[in-house]
Design a protein around this motif. Sequence first.
Motif, PDB file in Angstrom:
ATOM      1  N   TYR A  13       0.888  -1.163   0.000  1.00  0.00           N
ATOM      2  CA  TYR A  13       0.000   0.000   0.000  1.00  0.00           C
ATOM      3  C   TYR A  13       0.928   1.215   0.000  1.00  0.00           C
ATOM      4  CZ  TYR A  13      -3.626  -3.228   1.727  1.00  0.00           C
ATOM      5  OH  TYR A  13      -4.501  -4.278   1.901  1.00  0.00           O
ATOM      6  N   THR A  16       3.715   1.148   2.569  1.00  0.00           N
ATOM      7  CA  THR A  16       3.361   0.198   3.629  1.00  0.00           C
ATOM      8  C   THR A  16       3.198  -1.200   3.057  1.00  0.00           C
ATOM      9  OG1 THR A  16       2.078   1.977   4.619  1.00  0.00           O
ATOM     10  CG2 THR A  16       1.720  -0.230   5.524  1.00  0.00           C
ATOM     11  N   GLY A  18       1.642  -4.673   2.867  1.00  0.00           N
ATOM     12  CA  GLY A  18       0.447  -5.417   3.256  1.00  0.00           C
ATOM     13  C   GLY A  18       0.817  -6.874   3.474  1.00  0.00           C
ATOM     14  N   PRO A  37      -2.001 -12.192  14.170  1.00  0.00           N
ATOM     15  CA  PRO A  37      -2.491 -11.042  14.941  1.00  0.00           C
ATOM     16  C   PRO A  37      -3.029  -9.942  14.026  1.00  0.00           C
ATOM     17  CG  PRO A  37      -0.084 -11.149  14.993  1.00  0.00           C
ATOM     18  CD  PRO A  37      -0.551 -12.366  14.266  1.00  0.00           C
ATOM     19  N   GLY A  39      -3.370  -6.856  11.810  1.00  0.00           N
ATOM     20  CA  GLY A  39      -2.379  -6.170  10.981  1.00  0.00           C
ATOM     21  C   GLY A  39      -1.381  -7.109  10.312  1.00  0.00           C
ATOM     22  N   THR A  44      -5.759  -8.451   3.704  1.00  0.00           N
ATOM     23  CA  THR A  44      -5.103  -8.111   2.442  1.00  0.00           C
ATOM     24  C   THR A  44      -5.067  -9.329   1.526  1.00  0.00           C
ATOM     25  OG1 THR A  44      -3.766  -6.427   3.529  1.00  0.00           O
ATOM     26  CG2 THR A  44      -2.945  -7.263   1.421  1.00  0.00           C
TER      27      THR A  44
END
Length: 294
Positions: A13, A16, A18, A37, A39, A44
Amino acid sequence: MSVIEVNGLTKMYGRTKGIENVSFSVEEGEIFGFIGPNGAGKSTTIRTLLSLIYPTSGSASIFGKDCMKHAPEIKKEIGYLPSEVFYYDNMKVIDLLNYSASFYKKDCSHRIQELADRMDLDLKKKIDDLSFGNKKKVGIVQGLLHSPKLIILDEPTSGLDPLMQQTFFELLKEENQKGATILFSSHILSEVQRLCDRVAIIKEGSLIKVEKISTLKENNYKKFKIETKTKIDPNVFSKAGIKELKTEGNVISFLFKGNLNPILKEIASLDVNNLWIEEPDLEEIFMHFYQRES
Ligand code: ADP
């Protein structure tokens, strides 16, 4: 035949990450857990499979067809429950479900009624008036009403009370027995253990391991916490297989993996006030069990 095949899937992203280089496959008839967990990259991966977002690189196929190229065709055979269900409408539940059903070339009315009965969902209510848990049920019925060959569920149990969770798991097992393949994402290991045959463990965008639940359980640490009447020397527990030995007043805690009998004998010889033996949560498994692999 593999129902889902993911090959070197990466999604950025912007800057960032994914997911990065994720590969796994789900076989026909499997209940496959996708665990990590918050995130970690579960949504995605799932959104890429449904071509709701496009991968930066890599590929994925469902029923042997490329997910991006054949998305509309593939989606007819998939039931999808997103992690968050948002309905802003003033619609009645039944109208929304009939609208969803109109995308499939089959009569789903009987199934809608059946699912609503099982989930205790009032079809005549307006969606706006439903609680979070009841909205989730609408999402579940929406995902299952066309008896899909592949069911993809993103964190499906959040918001469901334990009794409803059980009904929902029974529904999934029935669909599975009728031949449906299921991909089920969660951050709660215990619920995945109850339902799934195999799990893929994802952390910080990368797949750490794909494992049978049975193997995962065998290799798992258990958490012991023992409260004794009087303070005892923690060294009585300095056995092989013990980790993270801690004492706090009259309470001793540690993680243990291996044959339980010697430990239980040791505990039996103490003057015990209270005892807890628990499965570690996912975070703890990541910390103590997967440190090497990651
Ligand atoms: P999970 O479903 O396991 O909770 P996600 O797939 O939602 O994880 O997120 C994986 C990573 O990608 C996280 O670091 C998250 O912040 C990031 N991410 C997810 N969606 C977006 C987005 N639309 N824009 C930017 N970053 C995103």
